[in-house]
Scaffold this motif. Structure first.
Motif, PDB file in Angstrom:
ATOM      1  N   ALA A  24       0.828  -1.208   0.000  1.00 23.47           N
ATOM      2  CA  ALA A  24       0.000   0.000   0.000  1.00 23.47           C
ATOM      3  C   ALA A  24       0.853   1.244   0.000  1.00 23.47           C
ATOM      4  N   VAL A  25       0.409   2.240  -0.738  1.00 27.85           N
ATOM      5  CA  VAL A  25       1.098   3.516  -0.758  1.00 27.85           C
ATOM      6  C   VAL A  25       0.769   4.250   0.529  1.00 27.85           C
ATOM      7  N   ALA A  26       1.751   4.897   1.119  1.00 24.40           N
ATOM      8  CA  ALA A  26       1.516   5.623   2.371  1.00 24.40           C
ATOM      9  C   ALA A  26       0.433   6.660   2.179  1.00 24.40           C
ATOM     10  N   ALA A  27      -0.425   6.764   3.177  1.00 26.46           N
ATOM     11  CA  ALA A  27      -1.550   7.715   3.083  1.00 26.46           C
ATOM     12  C   ALA A  27      -1.044   9.140   3.018  1.00 26.46           C
ATOM     13  N   ALA A  28      -1.658   9.908   2.129  1.00 28.07           N
ATOM     14  CA  ALA A  28      -1.272  11.315   1.998  1.00 28.07           C
ATOM     15  C   ALA A  28      -1.893  12.121   3.117  1.00 28.07           C
ATOM     16  N   SER A  29      -1.256  13.182   3.479  1.00 24.78           N
ATOM     17  CA  SER A  29      -1.812  14.091   4.479  1.00 24.78           C
ATOM     18  C   SER A  29      -3.050  14.747   3.926  1.00 24.78           C
ATOM     19  N   THR A  30      -3.996  15.041   4.802  1.00 20.08           N
ATOM     20  CA  THR A  30      -5.204  15.715   4.329  1.00 20.08           C
ATOM     21  C   THR A  30      -4.916  17.109   3.817  1.00 20.08           C
ATOM     22  N   THR A  31      -3.697  17.586   4.029  1.00 18.02           N
ATOM     23  CA  THR A  31      -3.349  18.885   3.451  1.00 18.02           C
ATOM     24  C   THR A  31      -3.202  18.783   1.947  1.00 18.02           C
ATOM     25  N   ALA A  32      -3.339  17.540   1.417  1.00 14.93           N
ATOM     26  CA  ALA A  32      -3.231  17.355  -0.026  1.00 14.93           C
ATOM     27  C   ALA A  32      -4.503  17.731  -0.755  1.00 14.93           C
ATOM     28  N   VAL A  33      -5.457  18.362  -0.086  1.00 20.69           N
ATOM     29  CA  VAL A  33      -6.656  18.825  -0.776  1.00 20.69           C
ATOM     30  C   VAL A  33      -6.293  20.090  -1.537  1.00 20.69           C
ATOM     31  N   ALA A  34      -5.457  19.918  -2.544  1.00 22.93           N
ATOM     32  CA  ALA A  34      -5.031  21.065  -3.345  1.00 22.93           C
ATOM     33  C   ALA A  34      -6.081  21.315  -4.405  1.00 22.93           C
ATOM     34  N   LEU A  35      -6.686  22.473  -4.389  1.00 21.32           N
ATOM     35  CA  LEU A  35      -7.769  22.775  -5.308  1.00 21.32           C
ATOM     36  C   LEU A  35      -7.223  23.564  -6.485  1.00 21.32           C
ATOM     37  N   ASP A  36      -7.351  22.956  -7.666  1.00 22.67           N
ATOM     38  CA  ASP A  36      -6.807  23.593  -8.859  1.00 22.67           C
ATOM     39  C   ASP A  36      -7.886  24.248  -9.701  1.00 22.67           C
ATOM     40  N   ALA A  37      -9.067  24.423  -9.116  1.00 20.87           N
ATOM     41  CA  ALA A  37     -10.163  24.982  -9.895  1.00 20.87           C
ATOM     42  C   ALA A  37      -9.937  26.459 -10.169  1.00 20.87           C
ATOM     43  N   GLN A  81     -10.912  11.926   1.817  1.00 23.79           N
ATOM     44  CA  GLN A  81     -11.348  12.218   3.175  1.00 23.79           C
ATOM     45  C   GLN A  81     -11.165  13.700   3.490  1.00 23.79           C
ATOM     46  N   GLY A  82     -10.113  14.266   2.967  1.00 22.82           N
ATOM     47  CA  GLY A  82      -9.902  15.702   3.145  1.00 22.82           C
ATOM     48  C   GLY A  82     -11.008  16.522   2.507  1.00 22.82           C
ATOM     49  N   VAL A  83     -11.495  16.078   1.351  1.00 22.33           N
ATOM     50  CA  VAL A  83     -12.612  16.768   0.698  1.00 22.33           C
ATOM     51  C   VAL A  83     -13.857  16.706   1.577  1.00 22.33           C
ATOM     52  N   VAL A  84     -14.138  15.515   2.115  1.00 20.69           N
ATOM     53  CA  VAL A  84     -15.299  15.366   2.993  1.00 20.69           C
ATOM     54  C   VAL A  84     -15.152  16.267   4.220  1.00 20.69           C
ATOM     55  N   ASP A  85     -13.970  16.238   4.823  1.00 23.82           N
ATOM     56  CA  ASP A  85     -13.751  17.031   6.033  1.00 23.82           C
ATOM     57  C   ASP A  85     -13.859  18.530   5.768  1.00 23.82           C
ATOM     58  N   ALA A  86     -13.489  18.941   4.565  1.00 22.19           N
ATOM     59  CA  ALA A  86     -13.560  20.369   4.219  1.00 22.19           C
ATOM     60  C   ALA A  86     -14.975  20.816   3.853  1.00 22.19           C
ATOM     61  N   ASN A  87     -15.884  19.844   3.664  1.00 21.52           N
ATOM     62  CA  ASN A  87     -17.273  20.155   3.295  1.00 21.52           C
ATOM     63  C   ASN A  87     -18.217  19.365   4.201  1.00 21.52           C
ATOM     64  N   PRO A  88     -18.167  19.621   5.495  1.00 18.50           N
ATOM     65  CA  PRO A  88     -18.831  18.733   6.455  1.00 18.50           C
ATOM     66  C   PRO A  88     -20.344  18.740   6.426  1.00 18.50           C
ATOM     67  N   LYS A  89     -20.955  19.688   5.747  1.00 17.64           N
ATOM     68  CA  LYS A  89     -22.407  19.785   5.759  1.00 17.64           C
ATOM     69  C   LYS A  89     -23.056  19.412   4.427  1.00 17.64           C
ATOM     70  N   LEU A  90     -22.268  18.953   3.455  1.00 13.06           N
ATOM     71  CA  LEU A  90     -22.826  18.682   2.136  1.00 13.06           C
ATOM     72  C   LEU A  90     -23.152  17.206   1.951  1.00 13.06           C
ATOM     73  N   PRO A  91     -24.356  16.873   1.474  1.00 12.96           N
ATOM     74  CA  PRO A  91     -24.644  15.497   1.083  1.00 12.96           C
ATOM     75  C   PRO A  91     -23.792  15.116  -0.123  1.00 12.96           C
ATOM     76  N   ILE A  92     -23.343  13.855  -0.161  1.00 13.35           N
ATOM     77  CA  ILE A  92     -22.368  13.432  -1.172  1.00 13.35           C
ATOM     78  C   ILE A  92     -22.909  12.284  -1.999  1.00 13.35           C
TER      79      ILE A  92
END
Length: 628
Positions: free
Chosen positions: A23-36, A206-217
């Motif tokens: 398994a590849v080591a888990a990335a830090s949740t700081t990897a939620v880099a948004l390129d939009a 998981q970082g995306v979910v944590d950054a949007n805690p109130k949105l249905p997915i």
């Protein structure tokens, strides 16, 4: 992918074995880099004016495996172009918010196939926002989302979506992305994961979910579940990993969509919060013409608390019926239980754990007494002398003040030999009601029992004729279960015999000159004797629901009467002219209707705020405003 006859053998097992690596080591949740791109810049790139983001009914298009339409020199994107044309042309009529592709865009993932697919998708660019994810036929199937560069990534990576107003970002590898769309007055998150998401990819997700805690997915991925011939879905090996490590832990994920396997199917799983997660498989590549670019429309209806699902091929539907071959006619629309169905979802309840609905605050009486208000009663502490503990008895003699100051106070009276418990104070209320309180009436027959609230003998309301028009409003709720015989119970009325007002044309001269009642079928009946003629124009509603608050409004403009239920005009409003109310100087009452100047049974259920205005109001002016 080829159809697996069993979930534990065949090509799927070989693909899973190829993935079995450290398994590849888990990335830090700081990897939620948004390129939009910035929303202000992106908004100009997609024409969204035809989509109504506040309509409680909207649709999401789901497009599964199109790989056989992009198969080297056998490619034919014509069916997909027809599907894209349908989505853009029907965007307003079907209120289509978004489209998501479930992977296996192409058969081999070659430069030629990917380039042709990318060019085909340009037909929808700038018209409907969408997401795409990689399937095992689009990339090297032995790799996960850390595979690096590919023809697929160059055509369907983050750069393709950057101008879409829904796009919010992608994982650093570019193979996972998410969109946030606004529909039905709220935001929804669509999370598109690679066919083999790595530990790093899961950490990003998981970082995306944590950054949007109130949105249905809504989670989309290529391989999550397979189905038996009966349409019952089960998690695949990889799907079990995704479920255990990600989906079940995140209550926001309520719907998952995948392709890869056929036949289509579905199931419902319970997550760690004990809530339903709907798992759906859509794949039609085994059918005529590689599925003929069949689209699934998931129509969300928040008013009805349902998602309606339908599956069809716009390309085949476009054909002249006389020119359709037998196979085209057979495959233009699928209506089996795995292809056309409805999901009952109470969205507020399902999302309450992470996004509880914020209810309106109480409104002061001064804010809901427009010009012409002649009486307004509410049963919170501002209006009821005995407001207090939920379920507490409201005794005989208690006074509900007329908050207009017009002298139309109501006094509680018990009917017949009724016990005090027939009238109680309640904290229940319609969510749009100004006061957060109501009265719970326990009236009934055999023997007759109940309670009424009556104006005093000198109240101005007793003699008002309302010849220029009026609006009478009330919030009511019928119990569930609706037990006992409560036919013809009264909700509100003016006392006195219609015969004493000189009216002889009605059912009986002993009935009052104005009353709002409930028939044995739970139909509202509003009957009034106008001042300008000997007539009794009567309005009838549909059957009222039980266990749910209802707003009722009776509106008269000096010429005719229209009854509204929850802001909607009912069908059976008489065209007969009706001017005013032939009041007789006798009390107005809430909780019952007289016959021959005597009360029988009392009302059974809840009554909230009641307001009377001496002019016709429009629905947007009601106590709880509705669009008119």
């Amino acid at each position: 992918m080829e159809d697996p006859s069993r979930p534990d053998v065949g090509r799927r097992s070989l693909l899973w074995a190829a993935l079995a690596a450290p398994a590849v080591a888990a990335a830090s949740t700081t990897a939620v880099a948004l390129d939009a791109a910035p929303a202000s810049a992106a908004g100009a790139s997609v024409r969204t004016g035809r989509f109504d983001e506040d309509d409680p009914r909207f649709a999401i298009g789901v497009l599964p495996d199109t790989q056989y339409l992009f198969d080297e020199d056998s490619s034919d994107p014509t069916p997909l172009r027809a599907t894209f044309r349908y989505l853009t042309e029907q965007r307003k009529a079907r209120n289509i918010a978004f489209m998501t592709h479930l992977g296996d865009v192409t058969e081999h993932g070659s430069e030629h196939e990917i380039e042709l697919a990318g060019d085909t998708f340009r037909a929808i660019d700038g018209k409907v926002s969408y997401s795409v994810l990689a399937g095992n036929h689009d990339v090297r199937s032995s790799t996960d989302d850390q595979r690096g560069d590919s023809a697929y990534l160059r055509a369907f990576g983050p750069a393709r979506f950057a101008a879409m107003p829904t796009f919010r970002g992608a994982s650093p590898d570019g193979y996972n992305s998410y969109h946030v769309l606004r529909a039905a007055g709220r935001e929804w998150l669509v999370l598109a994961l690679d066919w083999r998401v790595s530990d790093k990819g899961l950490a990003w997700a998981q970082g995306v979910v944590d950054a949007n805690p109130k949105l249905p997915i809504i989670l989309t991925t290529h391989d999550l579940a397979w189905s038996d011939e009966a349409g019952t879905a089960s998690l695949s090996d990889f799907g079990r990993r995704l479920w255990d490590r990600f989906i079940r832990r995140n209550d926001q994920i309520f719907l998952t969509l995948n392709g890869h396997y056929w036949p289509p199917g579905r199931t419902v799983l319970k997550n760690d919060a004990g809530h339903d997660v709907h798992v759906h498989i859509a794949n039609y590549q085994d059918r005529y013409y590689g599925g003929a670019a069949m689209i699934r429309l998931y129509t969300f209806d928040l008013a009805r608390k349902v998602i309606d699902v339908e599956t069809f091929s716009p390309w085949l539907l476009d054909r002249d019926p006389e020119d359709r071959t037998p196979l085209e006619a057979e495959n233009l629309e699928l209506t089996g239980p795995a292809d056309r169905f409805s999901l009952q979802i109470d969205f507020d309840e399902r999302f309450a754990g992470f996004a509880p609905r914020v209810l309106p605050e109480p409104r002061p009486a001064s804010a809901v007494m427009p010009r012409g208000t002649v009486a307004y009663w509410r049963f919170d502490a501002s209006g009821l002398q005995s407001a207090g503990t939920d379920g507490g008895v409201v005794p005989a003699g208690a006074v509900a003040r007329d908050l207009t100051g017009g002298g139309n106070d109501l006094t509680v009276e018990l009917l017949h030999a009724s016990a005090a418990e027939v009238l109680k104070w309640s904290a229940e209320h319609h969510e749009g009601q100004p006061a957060h309180a109501s009265l719970r009436f326990d009236g009934g027959k055999n023997p007759d029992r109940g309670a009424v609230l009556r104006t005093g003998p000198a109240a101005p309301l007793n003699s008002m004729k309302f010849e220029s028009g009026y609006t009478i409003e009330a919030f009511i709720k019928l119990p569930e279960p609706f037990e006992g015989d409560h036919a013809w119970m009264g909700i509100l009325s003016w006392e006195g015999r219609s015969g004493d007002a000189g009216k002889t044309s009605g059912w009986s001269q002993d009935e009052p000159t104005c009353s709002l009642n409930l028939s044995p079928e739970r139909f509202l009946q509003y009957v009034v004797y106008p001042t300008d003629r000997d007539a009794d124009p009567t309005s009838w509603s549909h059957a009222l629901p039980v266990g749910r608050w209802t707003h009722v409004a009776v509106v008269n403009d000096g010429r005719r009467t229209v009854v509204y239920v929850d802001g909607s005009k009912i069908a059976r409003n008489p065209t007969q002219r009706s001017k005013g109310i032939s009041t007789l100087g006798k009390p107005f009452a809430i909780g019952g209707t007289q016959f021959a100047q005597k009360y029988g049974q009392g009302y059974y259920g809840w009554i909230g705020d009641v307001r009377i205005v001496s002019r016709a109001l429009r629905p947007r002016e009601f106590l709880t405003p509705f669009d008119s």
